[in-house]
Scaffold this motif. Structure first.
Motif, PDB file in Angstrom:
ATOM      1  N   MET A   1      -1.858 -13.010 -15.221  1.00 35.47           N
ATOM      2  CA  MET A   1      -3.220 -12.553 -15.516  1.00 35.47           C
ATOM      3  C   MET A   1      -4.072 -12.536 -14.255  1.00 35.47           C
ATOM      4  O   MET A   1      -4.883 -11.626 -14.054  1.00 35.47           O
ATOM      5  N   GLU A   2      -3.904 -13.529 -13.407  1.00 37.25           N
ATOM      6  CA  GLU A   2      -4.688 -13.605 -12.177  1.00 37.25           C
ATOM      7  C   GLU A   2      -4.353 -12.467 -11.216  1.00 37.25           C
ATOM      8  O   GLU A   2      -5.223 -11.966 -10.508  1.00 37.25           O
ATOM      9  N   THR A   3      -3.103 -12.063 -11.163  1.00 33.25           N
ATOM     10  CA  THR A   3      -2.653 -11.115 -10.143  1.00 33.25           C
ATOM     11  C   THR A   3      -2.544  -9.675 -10.642  1.00 33.25           C
ATOM     12  O   THR A   3      -2.230  -8.782  -9.862  1.00 33.25           O
ATOM     13  N   LEU A   4      -2.802  -9.443 -11.942  1.00 32.41           N
ATOM     14  CA  LEU A   4      -2.703  -8.095 -12.491  1.00 32.41           C
ATOM     15  C   LEU A   4      -3.726  -7.172 -11.834  1.00 32.41           C
ATOM     16  O   LEU A   4      -4.920  -7.471 -11.815  1.00 32.41           O
ATOM     17  N   LYS A   5      -3.275  -6.051 -11.301  1.00 30.47           N
ATOM     18  CA  LYS A   5      -4.127  -5.115 -10.583  1.00 30.47           C
ATOM     19  C   LYS A   5      -4.521  -3.941 -11.477  1.00 30.47           C
ATOM     20  O   LYS A   5      -3.729  -3.496 -12.321  1.00 30.47           O
ATOM     21  N   PRO A   6      -5.722  -3.391 -11.287  1.00 29.43           N
ATOM     22  CA  PRO A   6      -6.092  -2.175 -12.021  1.00 29.43           C
ATOM     23  C   PRO A   6      -5.092  -1.053 -11.739  1.00 29.43           C
ATOM     24  O   PRO A   6      -4.598  -0.913 -10.620  1.00 29.43           O
ATOM     25  N   GLY A   7      -4.800  -0.272 -12.754  1.00 26.76           N
ATOM     26  CA  GLY A   7      -3.854   0.827 -12.605  1.00 26.76           C
ATOM     27  C   GLY A   7      -2.452   0.481 -13.056  1.00 26.76           C
ATOM     28  O   GLY A   7      -1.696   1.357 -13.482  1.00 26.76           O
ATOM     29  N   ALA A   8      -2.070  -0.782 -12.950  1.00 30.67           N
ATOM     30  CA  ALA A   8      -0.746  -1.215 -13.398  1.00 30.67           C
ATOM     31  C   ALA A   8      -0.777  -1.466 -14.905  1.00 30.67           C
ATOM     32  O   ALA A   8      -1.725  -2.056 -15.423  1.00 30.67           O
ATOM     33  N   ILE A   9       0.256  -1.018 -15.590  1.00 30.76           N
ATOM     34  CA  ILE A   9       0.378  -1.234 -17.027  1.00 30.76           C
ATOM     35  C   ILE A   9       1.722  -1.893 -17.297  1.00 30.76           C
ATOM     36  O   ILE A   9       2.758  -1.422 -16.821  1.00 30.76           O
ATOM     37  N   TYR A  10       1.698  -2.985 -18.047  1.00 33.67           N
ATOM     38  CA  TYR A  10       2.931  -3.682 -18.395  1.00 33.67           C
ATOM     39  C   TYR A  10       3.047  -3.796 -19.908  1.00 33.67           C
ATOM     40  O   TYR A  10       2.040  -3.912 -20.619  1.00 33.67           O
ATOM     41  N   GLY A  11       4.273  -3.749 -20.389  1.00 27.72           N
ATOM     42  CA  GLY A  11       4.508  -3.863 -21.814  1.00 27.72           C
ATOM     43  C   GLY A  11       5.617  -4.850 -22.133  1.00 27.72           C
ATOM     44  O   GLY A  11       6.460  -5.155 -21.279  1.00 27.72           O
ATOM     45  N   ARG A  12       5.587  -5.340 -23.328  1.00 31.18           N
ATOM     46  CA  ARG A  12       6.627  -6.233 -23.827  1.00 31.18           C
ATOM     47  C   ARG A  12       6.686  -6.068 -25.346  1.00 31.18           C
ATOM     48  O   ARG A  12       5.812  -5.416 -25.940  1.00 31.18           O
ATOM     49  N   CYS A  13       7.691  -6.661 -25.969  1.00 30.21           N
ATOM     50  CA  CYS A  13       7.774  -6.578 -27.423  1.00 30.21           C
ATOM     51  C   CYS A  13       8.409  -7.851 -27.975  1.00 30.21           C
ATOM     52  O   CYS A  13       9.000  -8.656 -27.242  1.00 30.21           O
ATOM     53  N   ASN A  14       8.258  -8.044 -29.272  1.00 28.72           N
ATOM     54  CA  ASN A  14       8.829  -9.206 -29.940  1.00 28.72           C
ATOM     55  C   ASN A  14       9.302  -8.795 -31.323  1.00 28.72           C
ATOM     56  O   ASN A  14       9.295  -7.611 -31.662  1.00 28.72           O
TER      57      ASN A  14
ATOM     58  N   LEU B   1       9.861   1.137 -23.188  1.00 33.84           N
ATOM     59  CA  LEU B   1       9.554   0.659 -24.526  1.00 33.84           C
ATOM     60  C   LEU B   1       9.272   1.831 -25.448  1.00 33.84           C
ATOM     61  O   LEU B   1       8.369   2.626 -25.186  1.00 33.84           O
ATOM     62  N   GLY B   2      10.011   1.923 -26.530  1.00 31.01           N
ATOM     63  CA  GLY B   2       9.803   2.992 -27.482  1.00 31.01           C
ATOM     64  C   GLY B   2       8.709   2.660 -28.476  1.00 31.01           C
ATOM     65  O   GLY B   2       7.948   1.700 -28.307  1.00 31.01           O
ATOM     66  N   PHE B   3       8.651   3.441 -29.537  1.00 35.45           N
ATOM     67  CA  PHE B   3       7.588   3.302 -30.520  1.00 35.45           C
ATOM     68  C   PHE B   3       8.163   3.189 -31.927  1.00 35.45           C
ATOM     69  O   PHE B   3       7.666   3.809 -32.865  1.00 35.45           O
ATOM     70  N   SER B   4       9.214   2.404 -32.085  1.00 30.86           N
ATOM     71  CA  SER B   4       9.797   2.145 -33.394  1.00 30.86           C
ATOM     72  C   SER B   4      10.533   0.817 -33.321  1.00 30.86           C
ATOM     73  O   SER B   4      10.835   0.317 -32.226  1.00 30.86           O
ATOM     74  N   VAL B   5      10.835   0.250 -34.476  1.00 30.97           N
ATOM     75  CA  VAL B   5      11.551  -1.031 -34.494  1.00 30.97           C
ATOM     76  C   VAL B   5      12.901  -0.899 -33.807  1.00 30.97           C
ATOM     77  O   VAL B   5      13.269  -1.733 -32.968  1.00 30.97           O
ATOM     78  N   ASN B   6      13.669   0.131 -34.131  1.00 30.89           N
ATOM     79  CA  ASN B   6      14.996   0.279 -33.533  1.00 30.89           C
ATOM     80  C   ASN B   6      14.929   0.487 -32.027  1.00 30.89           C
ATOM     81  O   ASN B   6      15.818   0.050 -31.295  1.00 30.89           O
ATOM     82  N   ALA B   7      13.884   1.155 -31.546  1.00 33.07           N
ATOM     83  CA  ALA B   7      13.746   1.366 -30.107  1.00 33.07           C
ATOM     84  C   ALA B   7      13.276   0.109 -29.391  1.00 33.07           C
ATOM     85  O   ALA B   7      13.630  -0.121 -28.224  1.00 33.07           O
ATOM     86  N   LEU B   8      12.502  -0.738 -30.063  1.00 30.29           N
ATOM     87  CA  LEU B   8      11.926  -1.915 -29.419  1.00 30.29           C
ATOM     88  C   LEU B   8      12.865  -3.119 -29.408  1.00 30.29           C
ATOM     89  O   LEU B   8      12.870  -3.904 -28.447  1.00 30.29           O
TER      90      LEU B   8
END
Length: 263
Positions: free
Chosen positions: A144-157, A3-10
């Motif tokens: 949410m129930e199974t998310l473990k510490p240390g793991a990072i997940y991202g999404r965009c809309n 996941l980038g950090f701009s509209v065109n990248a996302l």
């Protein structure tokens, strides 16, 4: 592809239309937050809209854990001041069956008010989203129930707005908001807004941190591939979601603009 950090990248990573999905991407620590935040803009954002900070007593400990992770002092509001991203905390009490919003530090909302959402469970938070209960709620609860510490997940809309302001609180009816937009001026009059969202569990308190990075560009700033994809997407949103996003008020202008640019 991350996941980038701009509209065109996302935009290539965002759902175009059809059935709702989380669309999660696993992120490394270095990909978690934007590295060069405009701290003046962040501070001004909270000065201009103080109601964006809503904190319950339960948010104090996880907020302090978060600031320690970031290397700053304070709690949740100070964490959001030190980053590009707005930040929310969610926890689930032992006698509860859903995660609830216990704290929000939001300078740049996408047409929502934290004071109306604080304390609500996940399903109530997402109630305005057509199809959420039927298509996505169970999967989100399980994640949410199974998310473990240390793991990072991202999404965009993505959203289409009639303003390029990072704080978007829509005023007036949808037809009124987009009344000035035509195929001829859509490149300047329509703005593509993308939220770069991440989720991670704080290891000590167990709270879940939800970050929202806001990126806004005029329609004319999209590359050709993204413009074509967006024009296709506005016609494929599920019924109800299309109405909530105001697609009917701007679709003709957006598609007309895209057609001209393709020629």
């Amino acid at each position: 592809m991350t996941l980038g950090f701009s509209v065109n990248a996302l935009l290539p990573r965002a759902r175009g239309g059809g059935q709702l999905r989380m669309g999660l991407n696993r992120l490394s620590e270095g990909e978690w937050l934007q590295l060069d935040p405009d701290l003046f803009a962040r501070a001004q954002g909270f000065v201009d809209w103080p109601e964006g900070v809503q904190i319950s007593p339960e948010a104090d400990a996880p907020g302090r854990e978060l600031t320690a992770m970031l290397g700053v002092e304070g709690a949740l509001p100070e964490a959001a001041l030190a980053c590009h991203e707005d930040m929310c905390l969610l926890t689930k009490a032992p006698d509860d069956d859903q995660y609830r919003l216990i704290g929000a530090a939001v300078a740049w909302p996408s047409d929502w008010h934290p004071k109306e959402k604080i304390g609500l469970p996940l399903r109530a938070l997402h109630a305005p989203i057509a199809g959420y209960e039927d298509q996505l709620a169970t999967g989100v609860d399980r994640f949410m129930e199974t998310l473990k510490p240390g793991a990072i997940y991202g999404r965009c809309n993505w959203f289409i707005a009639a303003t390029g302001d990072r704080r978007w609180l829509a005023a007036g009816g949808l037809q009124e908001q987009f009344a000035h937009v035509t195929a001829e001026n859509a490149g300047d009059a329509l703005f593509v807004r993308s939220e770069r969202q991440t989720l991670r569990r704080l290891p000590q308190t167990g709270a879940i941190l939800f970050t929202i990075g806001i990126y806004v560009e005029p329609l004319k700033a999209l590359n050709a591939t993204n413009l074509e994809s967006l024009a296709e997407a506005v016609g494929t949103l599920v019924r109800g979601e299309s109405a909530r996003r105001g697609v009917g008020a701007y679709a003709e202008a957006l598609i007309g603009y895209a057609d001209v640019q393709e020629r």
